[in-house]
Scaffold this motif. Structure first.
Motif, PDB file in Angstrom:
ATOM      1  N   ALA A 286       0.861  -1.325   0.036  1.00 28.02           N
ATOM      2  CA  ALA A 286      -0.225  -0.093   0.156  1.00 28.02           C
ATOM      3  C   ALA A 286       0.871   1.228  -0.081  1.00 28.02           C
ATOM      4  CB  ALA A 286      -1.142   0.112   1.250  1.00 28.02           C
ATOM      5  N   ARG A 287       2.021   1.070   0.713  1.00 28.65           N
ATOM      6  CA  ARG A 287       2.888   2.549   0.728  1.00 28.65           C
ATOM      7  C   ARG A 287       3.664   2.652  -0.346  1.00 28.65           C
ATOM      8  NH1 ARG A 287       5.651   0.815   4.727  1.00 28.65           N
ATOM      9  NH2 ARG A 287       7.558   0.234   3.546  1.00 28.65           N
ATOM     10  N   GLU A 288       4.065   1.455  -1.050  1.00 30.76           N
ATOM     11  CA  GLU A 288       4.730   1.888  -2.413  1.00 30.76           C
ATOM     12  C   GLU A 288       3.857   2.196  -3.630  1.00 30.76           C
ATOM     13  OE1 GLU A 288       8.202   1.822  -2.746  1.00 30.76           O
ATOM     14  OE2 GLU A 288       8.350   1.707  -0.788  1.00 30.76           O
ATOM     15  N   GLN A 289       2.560   1.650  -3.296  1.00 33.15           N
ATOM     16  CA  GLN A 289       1.532   2.213  -4.499  1.00 33.15           C
ATOM     17  C   GLN A 289       1.193   3.450  -4.295  1.00 33.15           C
ATOM     18  OE1 GLN A 289      -2.166   2.538  -3.660  1.00 33.15           O
ATOM     19  NE2 GLN A 289      -2.633   2.897  -5.703  1.00 33.15           N
ATOM     20  N   GLN A 290       1.138   4.051  -3.165  1.00 32.97           N
ATOM     21  CA  GLN A 290       0.754   5.553  -2.893  1.00 32.97           C
ATOM     22  C   GLN A 290       1.925   6.322  -3.541  1.00 32.97           C
ATOM     23  OE1 GLN A 290      -0.716   5.616   1.149  1.00 32.97           O
ATOM     24  NE2 GLN A 290      -2.723   4.681   0.637  1.00 32.97           N
ATOM     25  N   ARG A 291       3.264   5.935  -2.765  1.00 33.25           N
ATOM     26  CA  ARG A 291       4.187   6.661  -3.208  1.00 33.25           C
ATOM     27  C   ARG A 291       4.436   6.896  -4.786  1.00 33.25           C
ATOM     28  NH1 ARG A 291       9.805   6.173  -3.510  1.00 33.25           N
ATOM     29  NH2 ARG A 291       9.925   3.948  -3.349  1.00 33.25           N
ATOM     30  N   ARG A 292       4.412   5.775  -5.301  1.00 33.74           N
ATOM     31  CA  ARG A 292       4.774   5.764  -7.032  1.00 33.74           C
ATOM     32  C   ARG A 292       3.459   6.059  -7.783  1.00 33.74           C
ATOM     33  NH1 ARG A 292       9.379   2.042  -7.422  1.00 33.74           N
ATOM     34  NH2 ARG A 292       9.897   1.459  -5.322  1.00 33.74           N
ATOM     35  N   HIS A 293       2.082   6.510  -7.137  1.00 31.87           N
ATOM     36  CA  HIS A 293       1.001   6.422  -7.778  1.00 31.87           C
ATOM     37  C   HIS A 293       0.734   5.473  -9.041  1.00 31.87           C
ATOM     38  CE1 HIS A 293      -2.360   8.723  -8.831  1.00 31.87           C
ATOM     39  NE2 HIS A 293      -2.028   8.885 -10.177  1.00 31.87           N
ATOM     40  N   MET A 294       0.930   4.360  -8.357  1.00 28.75           N
ATOM     41  CA  MET A 294       0.924   3.107  -9.114  1.00 28.75           C
ATOM     42  C   MET A 294      -0.338   2.267  -9.118  1.00 28.75           C
ATOM     43  SD  MET A 294       3.437  -0.131  -8.461  1.00 28.75           S
ATOM     44  CE  MET A 294       2.875  -0.350  -6.941  1.00 28.75           C
ATOM     45  N   ALA A 295      -1.015   1.951 -10.307  1.00 29.81           N
ATOM     46  CA  ALA A 295      -2.162   1.172 -10.024  1.00 29.81           C
ATOM     47  C   ALA A 295      -1.940  -0.323  -9.563  1.00 29.81           C
ATOM     48  CB  ALA A 295      -3.048   0.883 -11.500  1.00 29.81           C
ATOM     49  N   MET A 296      -2.883  -1.055  -8.786  1.00 29.02           N
ATOM     50  CA  MET A 296      -2.752  -2.163  -8.218  1.00 29.02           C
ATOM     51  C   MET A 296      -3.895  -2.941  -8.299  1.00 29.02           C
ATOM     52  SD  MET A 296      -0.659  -3.276  -4.861  1.00 29.02           S
ATOM     53  CE  MET A 296      -1.760  -2.525  -3.407  1.00 29.02           C
ATOM     54  N   ILE A 297      -3.735  -4.378  -8.619  1.00 29.02           N
ATOM     55  CA  ILE A 297      -4.768  -5.285  -8.525  1.00 29.02           C
ATOM     56  C   ILE A 297      -4.368  -6.231  -7.258  1.00 29.02           C
ATOM     57  CG2 ILE A 297      -6.125  -7.330  -9.762  1.00 29.02           C
ATOM     58  CD1 ILE A 297      -5.645  -5.831 -12.146  1.00 29.02           C
ATOM     59  N   LEU A 298      -5.225  -6.099  -6.388  1.00 25.42           N
ATOM     60  CA  LEU A 298      -4.864  -7.122  -5.175  1.00 25.42           C
ATOM     61  C   LEU A 298      -5.742  -8.135  -5.197  1.00 25.42           C
ATOM     62  CD1 LEU A 298      -3.442  -7.490  -2.309  1.00 25.42           C
ATOM     63  CD2 LEU A 298      -4.957  -6.100  -1.350  1.00 25.42           C
ATOM     64  N   ILE A 299      -5.361  -9.522  -5.264  1.00 27.01           N
ATOM     65  CA  ILE A 299      -6.221 -10.797  -5.399  1.00 27.01           C
ATOM     66  C   ILE A 299      -6.007 -11.532  -4.175  1.00 27.01           C
ATOM     67  CG2 ILE A 299      -6.249 -13.077  -6.688  1.00 27.01           C
ATOM     68  CD1 ILE A 299      -5.142 -11.743  -9.101  1.00 27.01           C
ATOM     69  N   THR A 300      -7.163 -11.817  -3.620  1.00 26.84           N
ATOM     70  CA  THR A 300      -7.019 -12.680  -2.194  1.00 26.84           C
ATOM     71  C   THR A 300      -8.356 -13.336  -2.050  1.00 26.84           C
ATOM     72  OG1 THR A 300      -7.083 -12.164   0.181  1.00 26.84           O
ATOM     73  CG2 THR A 300      -8.181 -10.443  -1.248  1.00 26.84           C
ATOM     74  N   HIS A 301      -8.353 -14.201  -1.022  1.00 27.71           N
ATOM     75  CA  HIS A 301      -9.737 -14.956  -0.926  1.00 27.71           C
ATOM     76  C   HIS A 301     -10.293 -14.407   0.408  1.00 27.71           C
ATOM     77  CE1 HIS A 301      -6.457 -16.822   1.436  1.00 27.71           C
ATOM     78  NE2 HIS A 301      -7.433 -16.679   2.615  1.00 27.71           N
ATOM     79  N   ASP A 302      -9.585 -13.220   0.922  1.00 25.37           N
ATOM     80  CA  ASP A 302     -10.134 -12.662   2.158  1.00 25.37           C
ATOM     81  C   ASP A 302     -10.514 -11.226   2.055  1.00 25.37           C
ATOM     82  OD1 ASP A 302     -10.422 -11.737   4.730  1.00 25.37           O
ATOM     83  OD2 ASP A 302      -8.371 -12.559   5.557  1.00 25.37           O
ATOM     84  N   LEU A 303     -11.862 -11.086   2.327  1.00 21.47           N
ATOM     85  CA  LEU A 303     -12.273  -9.675   2.134  1.00 21.47           C
ATOM     86  C   LEU A 303     -11.724  -8.846   3.131  1.00 21.47           C
ATOM     87  CD1 LEU A 303     -16.286 -10.156   1.744  1.00 21.47           C
ATOM     88  CD2 LEU A 303     -14.730  -8.785   0.303  1.00 21.47           C
ATOM     89  N   GLY A 304     -11.415  -9.284   4.300  1.00 20.91           N
ATOM     90  CA  GLY A 304     -10.784  -8.570   5.350  1.00 20.91           C
ATOM     91  C   GLY A 304      -9.423  -7.784   4.815  1.00 20.91           C
ATOM     92  N   VAL A 305      -8.639  -8.492   3.766  1.00 28.32           N
ATOM     93  CA  VAL A 305      -7.399  -8.177   3.305  1.00 28.32           C
ATOM     94  C   VAL A 305      -7.786  -6.899   2.365  1.00 28.32           C
ATOM     95  CG1 VAL A 305      -5.685  -8.464   1.774  1.00 28.32           C
ATOM     96  CG2 VAL A 305      -6.423 -10.192   3.200  1.00 28.32           C
ATOM     97  N   VAL A 306      -8.940  -6.517   1.909  1.00 27.23           N
ATOM     98  CA  VAL A 306      -8.894  -5.476   0.879  1.00 27.23           C
ATOM     99  C   VAL A 306      -9.927  -4.413   1.437  1.00 27.23           C
ATOM    100  CG1 VAL A 306      -8.923  -6.805  -1.305  1.00 27.23           C
ATOM    101  CG2 VAL A 306     -11.351  -6.704  -0.158  1.00 27.23           C
ATOM    102  N   ALA A 307     -10.312  -4.626   2.636  1.00 31.32           N
ATOM    103  CA  ALA A 307     -11.302  -3.811   3.376  1.00 31.32           C
ATOM    104  C   ALA A 307     -10.626  -2.338   3.216  1.00 31.32           C
ATOM    105  CB  ALA A 307     -11.779  -4.317   4.727  1.00 31.32           C
ATOM    106  N   GLY A 308      -9.497  -2.232   3.790  1.00 36.22           N
ATOM    107  CA  GLY A 308      -8.759  -1.052   4.095  1.00 36.22           C
ATOM    108  C   GLY A 308      -7.814  -0.606   2.945  1.00 36.22           C
ATOM    109  N   ARG A 309      -7.640  -1.419   1.999  1.00 37.17           N
ATOM    110  CA  ARG A 309      -6.306  -1.473   0.986  1.00 37.17           C
ATOM    111  C   ARG A 309      -6.979  -1.043  -0.389  1.00 37.17           C
ATOM    112  NH1 ARG A 309      -4.686  -4.663   5.189  1.00 37.17           N
ATOM    113  NH2 ARG A 309      -2.681  -3.907   6.120  1.00 37.17           N
ATOM    114  N   ALA A 310      -8.234  -1.234  -0.512  1.00 38.53           N
ATOM    115  CA  ALA A 310      -8.597  -1.250  -2.151  1.00 38.53           C
ATOM    116  C   ALA A 310      -9.596  -0.138  -2.277  1.00 38.53           C
ATOM    117  CB  ALA A 310      -9.275  -2.581  -2.732  1.00 38.53           C
ATOM    118  N   ASP A 311      -9.552   0.512  -3.352  1.00 35.84           N
ATOM    119  CA  ASP A 311     -10.752   1.536  -3.721  1.00 35.84           C
ATOM    120  C   ASP A 311     -11.979   1.122  -4.294  1.00 35.84           C
ATOM    121  OD1 ASP A 311      -8.894   3.925  -3.269  1.00 35.84           O
ATOM    122  OD2 ASP A 311      -7.982   2.868  -5.058  1.00 35.84           O
TER     123      ASP A 311
END
Length: 331
Positions: free
Chosen positions: A199-224
């Motif tokens: 998350a830190r590197e994504q924001q610092r570099r203004h990089m788009a990211m796809i975060l793939i997971t089986h856990d909704l809790g992982v994306v709760a505070g980290r995905a738009d």
């Protein structure tokens, strides 16, 4: 003014040959991602998340059949030559896999793998690439980076290896990073560190990211935005706050219920989703989740629901009997 999407997945389907027949791994998926934004793709194992990411990367098995378009930064990935794809991966499009031991070469030092990446894509000389490699290891939280450059993957812990894989992925300043279950093989403390690092590197570099997971809790505070997949299809998609405030798909609700809660008493049994995912070599005529859904009726078993627009802007769901959002509290 709305920015043009960096990535646009248009009607993508992927079929794979198996001894039981053709397996529909990805079924008519449409997604888009703007520069600097994070998309979470969530679902059970076997729902098509990884195969979709491989379709985007054009890293599908040789006998896989791909339909649809994958537009990345104005280019149709499906029509690019192998050489053009090789030039695109790394400098513009990078990936972090679930197990770093499958992406790191066990017989090459960490330094060699980082330095060769920098030389191949950025044309650096050995001295400049070595300095940059040490800087990248330090940036991802690896202590004594000059010493680590001389070590082999097996000499590092699982968390350290994943940090190395992230350093390699970020080395050429990509526009899009795909993180495919990047923390599954790690313990809980290291999981949080790796996710915070991404998350830190994504924001610092203004990089788009796809975060793939089986856990909704992982994306709760980290995905738009979150896209929930089941049986190869996107069954719900919404901005992250809207999804958690009022999810419409019973499958999404079941995934959320399966997450352990801090305030639960010890040894509390987690509510499991009854039944098994469908056999994608024999697609069902109706909703794929119907055999496991307590709300299912004859309509659900007979006809597949389309991905319909919901109330909040950008929200969609595929369900004949969607859950009703909770009423807003009165002021």
């Amino acid at each position: 003014m709305t920015s043009q999407p960096l990535l646009s997945v248009e009607g993508v389907s992927v079929e794979l040959p198996t001894p039981r027949g053709r397996l529909l791994a990805v079924d008519q998926v449409d997604l888009s991602l703007a520069p600097g934004r994070t998309l979470g793709i969530v679902g059970e194992s076997g729902c098509g998340k990884t195969m979709l990411s491989r379709a985007i990367l054009q890293l599908l098995p040789k006998r896989a059949a791909l339909k649809g378009r994958v537009m990345f930064d104005g280019q149709d990935m499906v029509r690019l030559s192998p050489e053009a794809l090789r030039r695109l991966r790394g400098p513009s499009l990078a990936v972090v896999f679930q197990d770093p031991m499958t992406s790191l070469n066990p017989v090459l030092t960490i330094g060699t793998q980082l330095i060769e990446t920098l030389q191949a894509h950025l044309g650096m000389d050995t001295a400049a690439a070595t300095r940059r490699a040490a800087e990248l290891l330090a940036a991802v939280g690896i202590p004594a980076p000059e010493q680590r450059l001389r070590q082999y993957p097996h000499q590092l812990s699982g968390g350290m290896r994943q940090r190395v894989a992230i350093a390699i992925a970020l080395s050429c300043e990509p526009k899009l990073l795909i993180a495919d279950e990047p923390t599954t093989a790690l313990d809980v403390t290291v999981q949080a560190q790796i996710l915070d690092l991404l998350a830190r590197e994504q924001q610092r570099r203004h990089m788009a990211m796809i975060l793939i997971t089986h856990d909704l809790g992982v994306v709760a505070g980290r995905a738009d935005e979150v896209a929930v997949m089941y049986a190869g299809r996107v069954v719900e998609r919404a901005p992250t706050p809207s999804l958690f405030a009022g999810m419409r798909m019973p499958y999404t609700q079941a995934l959320l219920a399966a997450i352990p809660k801090l305030d639960s008493p010890p040894h509390t049994a987690l509510p499991a989703i009854a039944g098994r995912p469908p056999d994608q070599t024999r697609p069902l005529p109706g909703c794929s989740f119907a055999p496991r859904c307590r709300h299912a009726d004859d309509q659900c078993r007979a006809a597949k629901p389309p991905l319909a627009d919901s109330g909040p802007a950008g929200s969609q769901y595929a369900c004949w009997h969607p859950l009703q959002p909770a009423p807003m509290p009165e002021a």
